[in-house]
Design an enzyme around this catalytic site. Structure first.
Site, mmCIF file in Angstrom:
data_model
loop_
_atom_site.group_PDB
_atom_site.id
_atom_site.type_symbol
_atom_site.label_atom_id
_atom_site.label_comp_id
_atom_site.label_asym_id
_atom_site.label_seq_id
_atom_site.Cartn_x
_atom_site.Cartn_y
_atom_site.Cartn_z
ATOM 1 N N ASN A 131 21.977 40.399 -11.789
ATOM 2 C CA ASN A 131 22.026 41.263 -12.903
ATOM 3 C C ASN A 131 22.642 42.263 -12.078
ATOM 4 O O ASN A 131 22.808 42.550 -10.932
ATOM 5 C CB ASN A 131 20.595 41.692 -13.352
ATOM 6 C CG ASN A 131 19.743 42.344 -12.614
ATOM 7 O OD1 ASN A 131 19.350 41.230 -11.568
ATOM 8 N ND2 ASN A 131 19.084 43.181 -12.638
ATOM 9 N N HIS A 132 23.319 43.456 -13.017
ATOM 10 C CA HIS A 132 24.270 44.312 -12.167
ATOM 11 C C HIS A 132 23.899 45.671 -13.070
ATOM 12 O O HIS A 132 24.353 46.019 -14.021
ATOM 13 C CB HIS A 132 25.666 44.041 -12.420
ATOM 14 C CG HIS A 132 26.648 44.694 -11.486
ATOM 15 N ND1 HIS A 132 26.213 45.439 -9.885
ATOM 16 C CD2 HIS A 132 27.828 44.749 -11.571
ATOM 17 C CE1 HIS A 132 26.999 45.798 -9.683
ATOM 18 N NE2 HIS A 132 28.162 45.528 -10.496
ATOM 19 N N ALA A 133 23.162 46.801 -12.272
ATOM 20 C CA ALA A 133 22.924 47.949 -12.614
ATOM 21 C C ALA A 133 24.075 48.864 -12.243
ATOM 22 O O ALA A 133 24.375 50.009 -13.116
ATOM 23 C CB ALA A 133 21.477 48.220 -12.535
ATOM 24 N N GLU A 152 27.592 39.808 -15.489
ATOM 25 C CA GLU A 152 27.843 40.904 -16.623
ATOM 26 C C GLU A 152 28.983 41.526 -16.268
ATOM 27 O O GLU A 152 29.459 42.170 -17.403
ATOM 28 C CB GLU A 152 26.552 41.842 -16.465
ATOM 29 C CG GLU A 152 25.161 41.372 -16.749
ATOM 30 C CD GLU A 152 24.205 42.212 -16.492
ATOM 31 O OE1 GLU A 152 23.603 42.877 -17.541
ATOM 32 O OE2 GLU A 152 23.977 42.574 -15.279
ATOM 33 N N SER A 193 25.829 47.761 -15.838
ATOM 34 C CA SER A 193 25.006 48.052 -16.961
ATOM 35 C C SER A 193 25.113 49.401 -17.486
ATOM 36 O O SER A 193 24.468 50.261 -16.455
ATOM 37 C CB SER A 193 23.606 47.397 -17.020
ATOM 38 O OG SER A 193 23.062 47.728 -17.901
#
Length: 181
Positions: free
Chosen positions: A6-8, A79, A83
């Protein structure tokens, strides 16, 4: 293998590279690759692979496949861009394309804490928060010799994203129960 996470924000690459004891060649979008005049030198030094998000980028796919053929690790944030709200969003099919063309395993990874570290921070200086990376079991896909259909790429990407979501949910459950991440 491919590590898919995931990528914040920008901390994800740093945290993932620290958690994995192997060099990772990350696919990075042009905005990140050229964020400052020094960024291209840094990314070239660490082996990043610039990839265009505006259109298909066969050159980036070939470079990623070459890294994998040489026994390297490719890092992909399915993603795409960061995000906006710290929530997992739908993945892009590039991860499936590389997985299906290479035949190497995909290791799903869930990174937690990086969104909270930078939320509402000025000058992108992180606050101190617990960070964690949770790796899932390798996912294996049959190497395709022919072109992967759009439906197959969507299914493979969806499966990878489901594994990342499950890892994130397990991490949130541990945190809410007061257990270490």
């Amino acid at each position: 293998f491919i590590v898919a996470a995931n990528h914040a924000n920008y901390l994800d690459g740093v945290v993932l590279a620290t958690a994995l004891p192997r060099k990772i060649s990350f696919l990075v979008m042009p905005r990140v690759y050229r964020a400052t005049p020094l960024h291209p030198y840094f990314h070239d030094h660490v082996g990043s692979i610039p990839v265009s998000l505006a259109r298909p980028d066969p050159g980036a796919i070939r470079r990623a496949l070459r890294v994998l053929e040489q026994g390297g690790v490719v890092g992909i944030f399915p993603e795409g861009p960061f995000s906006q709200y710290g929530q997992l969003v739908r993945g892009q099919p590039g991860v499936a394309l590389v997985a299906l063309r290479s035949g190497v395993p995909v290791v799903p990874a869930a990174i937690s804490g990086t969104f909270e570290a930078l939320a509402s921070r000025r000058f992108f200086v992180p606050r101190r928060v617990p960070l964690a990376v949770r790796f899932g079991k390798p996912l294996r896909f049959t190497r395709l010799r022919q072109r992967a259909t759009q439906g197959l790429r969507a299914d493979v990407t969806g499966g990878i994203m489901e594994e990342i979501a499950a890892l994130l949910a397990a991490d949130e459950s541990r945190a809410s129960a007061g257990l270490p991440r």
